[in-house]
Write an enzyme that holds these catalytic residues in place. Structure first.
Site, PDB file in Angstrom:
ATOM      1  N   GLU A  43      11.931  -5.357   4.832  1.00 55.82           N
ATOM      2  CA  GLU A  43      10.492  -5.966   5.171  1.00 55.82           C
ATOM      3  C   GLU A  43      10.133  -7.028   4.124  1.00 55.82           C
ATOM      4  O   GLU A  43      10.549  -7.046   2.790  1.00 55.82           O
ATOM      5  CB  GLU A  43       9.283  -4.783   4.783  1.00 55.82           C
ATOM      6  N   LYS A  80       4.366  -6.976  13.271  1.00 61.19           N
ATOM      7  CA  LYS A  80       3.794  -5.634  13.135  1.00 61.19           C
ATOM      8  C   LYS A  80       2.407  -5.375  13.658  1.00 61.19           C
ATOM      9  O   LYS A  80       1.483  -6.528  13.437  1.00 61.19           O
ATOM     10  CB  LYS A  80       3.729  -5.481  11.370  1.00 61.19           C
ATOM     11  N   CYS A 136       7.384  -0.619   7.973  1.00 61.95           N
ATOM     12  CA  CYS A 136       6.520  -0.076   6.794  1.00 61.95           C
ATOM     13  C   CYS A 136       5.644   1.113   7.658  1.00 61.95           C
ATOM     14  O   CYS A 136       6.374   2.017   8.222  1.00 61.95           O
ATOM     15  CB  CYS A 136       5.854  -0.929   6.065  1.00 61.95           C
TER      16      CYS A 136
END
Length: 530
Positions: free
Chosen positions: A287, A356, A408
């Site tokens: 990430e 995301k 994440c």
């Protein structure tokens, strides 16, 4: 909660003494019992402690007497459970404690206090159901497990959800039992776990042996079925795919340092180009491994980083898959910022991207920002919050089976990590940066949670983490490659094949509803048993 019979059982005397506790002793022991339950979770996996903590909770609830005390006993148990289980969240604030000192008390105590309300309400619901229907000891335990998991499910969905450290995650190292999540999901395994953990509470009466034997037999049957499911499933891999997962191990204090960013990328490039590079088909970075806006107008740094990235390490005919922030105009015409994944080919072209979609509250955006004083920002964002992407996607890239990217935190949500039907992915890819949490229990919990998604969905999980834990997990939860927390390096691994579509992947929490209905039916049948 109805009183369990205190005749003849081996634990009758202990239960009687616990039932008489009041005041701080009552609530303190409840908190201690909750802390014991935390030790069953990653990285400790002390599952036998659940056989102590949950019976203690039930006996303390017996002695609570009033509904108010019942709520607070449950609340104290959960508070004692979440404080040591989630302390690592506060570690992120110490990256810049001068800015975020005021968030320390809410992180250490406020979040556990809020999450504890769910268990307190679950204990109240259990008390009401037992009294309303006059349930006996066995049915009471069945209903308690239903109330516990119902509140776990609610915690995982309400207010964007936070399904972290569900009690079923303690089974992560016990792979045969873990296979249950392929049918019921992690919530279903939590239900079975609480059912087993509460059985010693029956050892206060004369009729405890049959339920205990039934619970043990059920566990053995579950483990036997899980072992059978895994039997004969070798480590078959996708032909022609060799992944290089890079773990640069960059401290969070240096990750966004203007004077260190370019060197950080160069370090990641060097790790990517290490011996064996010529055998690799695809390289995966964590990430925000590229700490620049790839799609922003190129300035000196942006163009230099991009040229070095694709020119030196993107394999010919393959791809570099990396995390990076993205800036772009939204439908409202305003500038928006995204935490994104990019696929870059050897020529430097962006062949695919993903934004995301499940952002971290207070980390990547501030809830209720319009009501907050100016200058209060999310921990991982600047003065502008990140914006969410549209939701789970299935990406199809050259040389790879279709996959579902996850960045994440969004990997922690059961049933919300992949599309279904014709768009079902063949593997999951999780890019993360757990450097925020240092050498705490958080990264271990995060890795285990991520791996359980692989078993639920019946597809392998590939995980690239800045400071660890990176790894490859097959569709049955077996770790085929791993880089530990705090290690610097890379791992080269083949991509495991997907398993057949699991019931949970097909029906989601509908399988949990069926299991809960079955347990509720057993509660009705055993209403007077005990």
């Amino acid at each position: 909660m109805s009183a369990l019979s205190l005749e003849a059982g081996p634990l009758a005397g202990l239960a009687t003494r616990l039932k008489e506790l009041t005041g701080w002793r009552l609530y303190g022991l409840a908190a201690l019992a909750g802390a014991l339950a935390t030790a069953s979770l990653p990285p400790f996996h002390a599952l036998p402690l659940l056989l102590v903590s949950f019976p203690l909770l039930l006996w303390l609830l017996q002695g609570a007497g009033t509904a108010k005390r019942c709520f607070w006993v449950g609340w104290c148990f959960a508070f004692g459970h979440h404080v040591p289980g989630l302390y690592w969240i506060s570690v992120a604030l110490f990256v810049d404690i001068g800015r975020f000192w005021f968030m320390l008390p809410p992180a250490v105590l406020g979040l556990p206090a809020l999450l504890a309300v769910f268990v307190g309400l679950g204990c109240l619901l259990h008390r009401w159901l037992v009294g309303r229907f006059g349930l006996g000891p066995v049915a009471s335990l069945l209903v308690f497990a239903l109330c516990w998991v119902g509140m776990e499910w609610l915690r995982g969905h309400i207010f964007t959800g936070f399904p972290w450290n569900l009690i079923g995650y303690g089974w992560w190292p016990v792979k045969p039992v873990l296979q249950a999540v392929s049918v019921t999901g992690i919530y279903g395994l939590s239900l079975l776990t609480v059912l087993l953990a509460t059985l010693p509470a029956l050892a206060v009466g004369a009729n405890w042996r049959h339920p205990a034997a039934a619970g043990l037999a059920g566990l053995l049957l579950l483990a036997g079925w899980g072992g059978w499911r895994m039997a004969g499933q070798g480590m078959e891999t996708v032909p022609g795919v060799m992944l290089r997962v890079v773990q640069p191990n960059i401290p969070q204090t240096l990750k966004w340092d203007p004077n260190a960013k370019l060197n950080n990328v160069r370090q990641t490039i060097n790790l990517s180009a290490a011996d064996g590079w010529e055998k690799v088909t695809h390289i995966i970075w964590p990430e925000t491994a590229i700490p620049y806006f790839l799609q922003a107008p190129a300035d000196g740094n942006d163009s230099a980083v991009l040229a070095q990235t694709v020119g030196r390490i993107a394999p010919a005919g393959g791809l570099l898959i990396t995390g990076a922030p993205r800036a772009g105009k939204g439908a409202d015409g305003a500038e928006h910022y995204y935490n994104s994944l990019f696929a870059l080919d050897a020529g430097g072209a962006i062949t695919a991207s993903f934004d995301k979609f499940h952002l971290v509250p207070f980390g990547e955006y501030m809830p209720l920002r319009d009501f907050l004083p100016a200058g209060i920002n999310a921990v991982a964002a600047s003065s502008s919050d990140f914006s969410p992407g549209p939701g789970p996607q299935t990406l199809t890239l050259p040389g790879l089976p279709a996959f579902s990217p996850l960045i994440c935190y969004e990997v922690i949500f059961p049933g919300h990590v992949a599309r279904t039907g014709e768009n079902r992915p063949h593997w999951l890819l999780n890019l993360t940066n757990d450097a925020w949490y240092g050498n705490s229990t958080g990264p271990y919990q995060h890795f285990a949670i991520s791996a359980v998604r692989a078993v639920e969905e019946g597809v392998p999980m590939v995980r690239a983490a800045n400071t660890g834990i990176s790894g490859v997990v097959d569709a049955y939860g077996r770790v085929t490659a791993r880089l530990g927390l705090g290690e610097t390096g890379h791992l080269d691994a083949a991509l495991p094949l997907a398993a057949p579509v699991t019931p949970y992947a097909r029906f989601g929490d509908g399988m949990l509803a069926m299991l809960m209905a079955l347990v509720a039916g057993l509660a009705v049948l055993t209403r007077r048993v005990g």
